[in-house]
Design a protein around this motif. Structure first.
Motif, mmCIF file in Angstrom:
data_model
loop_
_atom_site.group_PDB
_atom_site.id
_atom_site.type_symbol
_atom_site.label_atom_id
_atom_site.label_comp_id
_atom_site.label_asym_id
_atom_site.label_seq_id
_atom_site.Cartn_x
_atom_site.Cartn_y
_atom_site.Cartn_z
ATOM 1 N N VAL A 176 0.840 -1.205 0.000
ATOM 2 C CA VAL A 176 0.000 0.000 0.000
ATOM 3 C C VAL A 176 0.876 1.258 0.000
ATOM 4 O O VAL A 176 0.653 2.193 -0.778
ATOM 5 C CB VAL A 176 -0.948 0.004 1.229
ATOM 6 C CG1 VAL A 176 -1.627 1.347 1.403
ATOM 7 C CG2 VAL A 176 -1.988 -1.107 1.087
ATOM 8 N N TYR A 198 2.806 1.603 9.419
ATOM 9 C CA TYR A 198 3.039 0.595 10.443
ATOM 10 C C TYR A 198 3.605 1.311 11.678
ATOM 11 O O TYR A 198 4.592 2.057 11.592
ATOM 12 C CB TYR A 198 4.030 -0.477 9.977
ATOM 13 C CG TYR A 198 3.739 -1.855 10.536
ATOM 14 C CD1 TYR A 198 2.776 -2.681 9.956
ATOM 15 C CD2 TYR A 198 4.418 -2.325 11.660
ATOM 16 C CE1 TYR A 198 2.520 -3.946 10.458
ATOM 17 C CE2 TYR A 198 4.163 -3.590 12.170
ATOM 18 C CZ TYR A 198 3.211 -4.393 11.570
ATOM 19 O OH TYR A 198 2.965 -5.638 12.074
ATOM 20 N N HIS A 237 -1.922 -0.430 9.899
ATOM 21 C CA HIS A 237 -2.302 -1.411 8.880
ATOM 22 C C HIS A 237 -2.933 -2.674 9.440
ATOM 23 O O HIS A 237 -3.564 -3.416 8.704
ATOM 24 C CB HIS A 237 -1.093 -1.778 8.022
ATOM 25 C CG HIS A 237 -0.814 -0.735 6.992
ATOM 26 N ND1 HIS A 237 -1.415 -0.733 5.754
ATOM 27 C CD2 HIS A 237 -0.029 0.360 7.038
ATOM 28 C CE1 HIS A 237 -0.993 0.317 5.077
ATOM 29 N NE2 HIS A 237 -0.151 1.006 5.832
ATOM 30 N N THR A 289 -1.577 -5.690 11.811
ATOM 31 C CA THR A 289 -0.849 -6.497 12.791
ATOM 32 C C THR A 289 -0.085 -5.611 13.782
ATOM 33 O O THR A 289 0.206 -6.045 14.888
ATOM 34 C CB THR A 289 0.111 -7.468 12.082
ATOM 35 O OG1 THR A 289 0.814 -6.751 11.076
ATOM 36 C CG2 THR A 289 -0.644 -8.603 11.445
ATOM 37 N N ARG A 328 1.777 -16.981 6.782
ATOM 38 C CA ARG A 328 1.973 -16.986 8.230
ATOM 39 C C ARG A 328 0.761 -17.658 8.839
ATOM 40 O O ARG A 328 -0.293 -17.768 8.213
ATOM 41 C CB ARG A 328 2.078 -15.547 8.763
ATOM 42 C CG ARG A 328 3.291 -14.856 8.224
ATOM 43 C CD ARG A 328 3.745 -13.723 9.136
ATOM 44 N NE ARG A 328 4.657 -12.870 8.399
ATOM 45 C CZ ARG A 328 4.397 -11.601 8.073
ATOM 46 N NH1 ARG A 328 3.271 -11.044 8.448
ATOM 47 N NH2 ARG A 328 5.263 -10.898 7.393
ATOM 48 N N THR A 362 -7.169 -13.174 11.607
ATOM 49 C CA THR A 362 -7.479 -11.743 11.711
ATOM 50 C C THR A 362 -6.978 -11.089 10.423
ATOM 51 O O THR A 362 -6.025 -11.566 9.812
ATOM 52 C CB THR A 362 -6.768 -11.032 12.897
ATOM 53 O OG1 THR A 362 -5.376 -10.952 12.603
ATOM 54 C CG2 THR A 362 -6.980 -11.724 14.207
ATOM 55 N N GLU A 363 -7.637 -10.014 10.056
ATOM 56 C CA GLU A 363 -7.270 -9.324 8.805
ATOM 57 C C GLU A 363 -7.877 -7.936 8.905
ATOM 58 O O GLU A 363 -9.096 -7.795 8.876
ATOM 59 C CB GLU A 363 -7.868 -10.098 7.625
ATOM 60 C CG GLU A 363 -7.281 -9.805 6.283
ATOM 61 C CD GLU A 363 -5.875 -10.387 6.106
ATOM 62 O OE1 GLU A 363 -4.929 -9.586 6.071
ATOM 63 O OE2 GLU A 363 -5.737 -11.611 6.004
ATOM 64 N N SER A 364 -7.040 -6.917 9.024
ATOM 65 C CA SER A 364 -7.618 -5.591 9.257
ATOM 66 C C SER A 364 -8.228 -4.979 8.015
ATOM 67 O O SER A 364 -9.071 -4.092 8.099
ATOM 68 C CB SER A 364 -6.565 -4.648 9.817
ATOM 69 O OG SER A 364 -6.296 -5.074 11.117
ATOM 70 N N PHE A 365 -7.820 -5.458 6.871
ATOM 71 C CA PHE A 365 -8.436 -4.980 5.631
ATOM 72 C C PHE A 365 -8.645 -6.148 4.667
ATOM 73 O O PHE A 365 -9.764 -6.470 4.297
ATOM 74 C CB PHE A 365 -7.576 -3.885 4.979
ATOM 75 C CG PHE A 365 -8.208 -3.307 3.754
ATOM 76 C CD1 PHE A 365 -9.121 -2.274 3.840
ATOM 77 C CD2 PHE A 365 -7.900 -3.825 2.489
ATOM 78 C CE1 PHE A 365 -9.735 -1.769 2.689
ATOM 79 C CE2 PHE A 365 -8.509 -3.314 1.340
ATOM 80 C CZ PHE A 365 -9.421 -2.280 1.443
ATOM 81 N N GLY A 366 -7.540 -6.763 4.270
ATOM 82 C CA GLY A 366 -7.650 -7.856 3.300
ATOM 83 C C GLY A 366 -7.370 -7.352 1.901
ATOM 84 O O GLY A 366 -8.169 -7.551 0.976
ATOM 85 N N LEU A 367 -6.211 -6.709 1.743
ATOM 86 C CA LEU A 367 -5.838 -6.149 0.439
ATOM 87 C C LEU A 367 -5.841 -7.225 -0.647
ATOM 88 O O LEU A 367 -6.247 -6.975 -1.789
ATOM 89 C CB LEU A 367 -4.451 -5.501 0.545
ATOM 90 C CG LEU A 367 -3.949 -4.807 -0.705
ATOM 91 C CD1 LEU A 367 -4.822 -3.605 -1.064
ATOM 92 C CD2 LEU A 367 -2.494 -4.364 -0.557
#
Ligand code: GMT
Length: 374
Positions: free
Chosen positions: A17, A92, A121, A123, A208, A281-286
């Motif tokens: 990004v 980050y 972002h 993590t 991961r 977990t995924e804060s957005f999922g680009l």
């Protein structure tokens, strides 16, 4: 405007990004200075208005751990002074925001004022950041940043949940260069991986644990029992060995193709029919958005910011984390006939238009302008 962008240069979404943001701002005429420890993977070749400053940490026998953050802060001071930067944008929280704070204060002591923007972002807040040993530093840096942005509403609320900050956080979602029409499928390329009547499932990540790539294989195993298909796994990382072992146990070796790291995933997405993102977990999922922008519907978990991108029942489906049966059922629903697949493909493509790079990057420019007017 002269903008310093600090990022992780690797295949991770935050680096992607930050690099794409810099490239787009450079195209708009801004002067972009990337600051990091190695060439960002998405930077590509020589481009107008783009400069790259490498942070070199020298080894010294005294250090068990090299002081990267200190060298980074010094580099930010140096680049700001000698290139005349107007603003620093760090992607980050750790350790980029704390290094930016240090750089800003050093520069202030020398009579130079430069604001810094911190973009969260995921993590950095939901995994690494939750480690209590980072808490005081992250909270402090959030409070000290001149502006804080987060890539989803979910990440914004996670930040308030985990850190004692009252800092205003603006949600600026990730973005993508949108296309109005899907690319034609390159049949010759596709035939290297699957027969014409075999659907191709695809997954892209850094392998991961948090990505639950194992679930991709379990979903695929169920789907493949009903509809002979193939799965393309793009990326590499700590889980790869275990995944290869699982493939053998499930007897799927001839159906699962490990492509390894691919710089330009769009060519893989071009020949794919479904994208699978079962993350913990995924804060957005680009990765999901990149698939949707190529007209590929998404089967995903419903964690974090994913439902803000993948609309359940429209652009694909979302399920509880780990519910591989539900994910497989949803995948089979989309793949049941060409007409259904086409409807989901089109909706995925349409939805991706809401994340148009032109509109979203303008929002970052608005943040910069606001700070520079202060
Ligand atoms: O997902 C990763 O392991 C990489 C990580 C990163 O920091 O590079 O990705 C985070 O930032 C991306 C870009 O904003 C988001 O699309 C990802 O959802 C987010 N990852 C997680 O929250 C796990």
């Amino acid at each position: 405007m002269k903008i310093g962008i600090v990022l992780y240069p690797t295949f991770g979404g935050s680096g992607v990004v930050a690099t794409e943001l810099g490239k787009f701002l450079a195209k708009k005429g801004h002067e972009i200075h990337f600051i990091t420890y190695s060439q960002p993977v998405r930077l590509g070749s020589f481009r107008q208005n783009i400069y790259y400053h490498e942070v070199l940490v020298s080894e010294y026998p005294l250090f068990d751990y090299e002081p990267y953050e200190t060298v980074l802060a010094s580099k930010m001071v140096d680049v700001t002074k000698h290139e005349g930067l107007d603003i620093l944008h760090v992607h980050y929280a750790i350790p980029h925001a704390s290094a930016a704070f240090m750089a800003r204060e050093i520069l202030k002591s020398q009579g130079i004022n430069i604001p810094f923007v911190t973009t969260l972002h995921g993590t950095d807040i939901t995994l690494v950041g939750k480690d209590s040993s980072f808490e005081p530093v992250i909270t402090f840096c959030l409070n000290e940043s001149d502006a804080v942005t987060a890539v989803s509403e979910s990440l914004k609320s996670d930040t308030y949940k985990h850190f004692k900050t009252t800092r205003e956080i603006e949600v600026i979602p990730n973005f993508i260069p949108v296309r109005k029409k899907r690319n034609d499928v390159k049949k010759e390329v596709r035939r290297n991986y699957a027969m014409d009547d075999e659907p191709i499932l695809c997954h892209v990540s850094n392998f991961r644990k948090v990505k639950r790539v194992e679930d991709v294989l379990r979903v695929f195993s169920i789907v493949n029992q009903q509809v002979k298909s193939k799965v393309l796994l793009v990326g590499d990382g700590p889980e790869r060995y275990r995944l290869e072992k699982l493939c053998r146990e499930l007897g799927l070796c001839d159906r699962v193709i490990f492509l390894g790291k691919v710089r330009d995933t769009q060519h893989v997405l071009e020949i794919s029919d479904l994208f699978v993102l079962p993350s913990e977990t995924e804060s957005f999922g680009l990765a999901a958005l990149e698939a949707m922008a190529m007209g590929v519907p998404v089967i995903s978990s419903n964690t974090g910011g994913i439902p803000e991108v993948n609309i359940h029942g429209e652009t694909g489906f979302t399920s509880e984390v780990g519910d591989v049966e539900d994910m497989a059922k949803n995948a089979l629903h989309i793949l049941k006939d060409d007409e259904t697949l086409e409807v989901f493909r089109q909706k995925a493509l349409d939805r991706s238009q809401s994340f148009d790079v032109e509109t979203i990057v303008q929002r970052y420019e608005n943040v910069y302008n606001r700070l520079l007017k202060k």
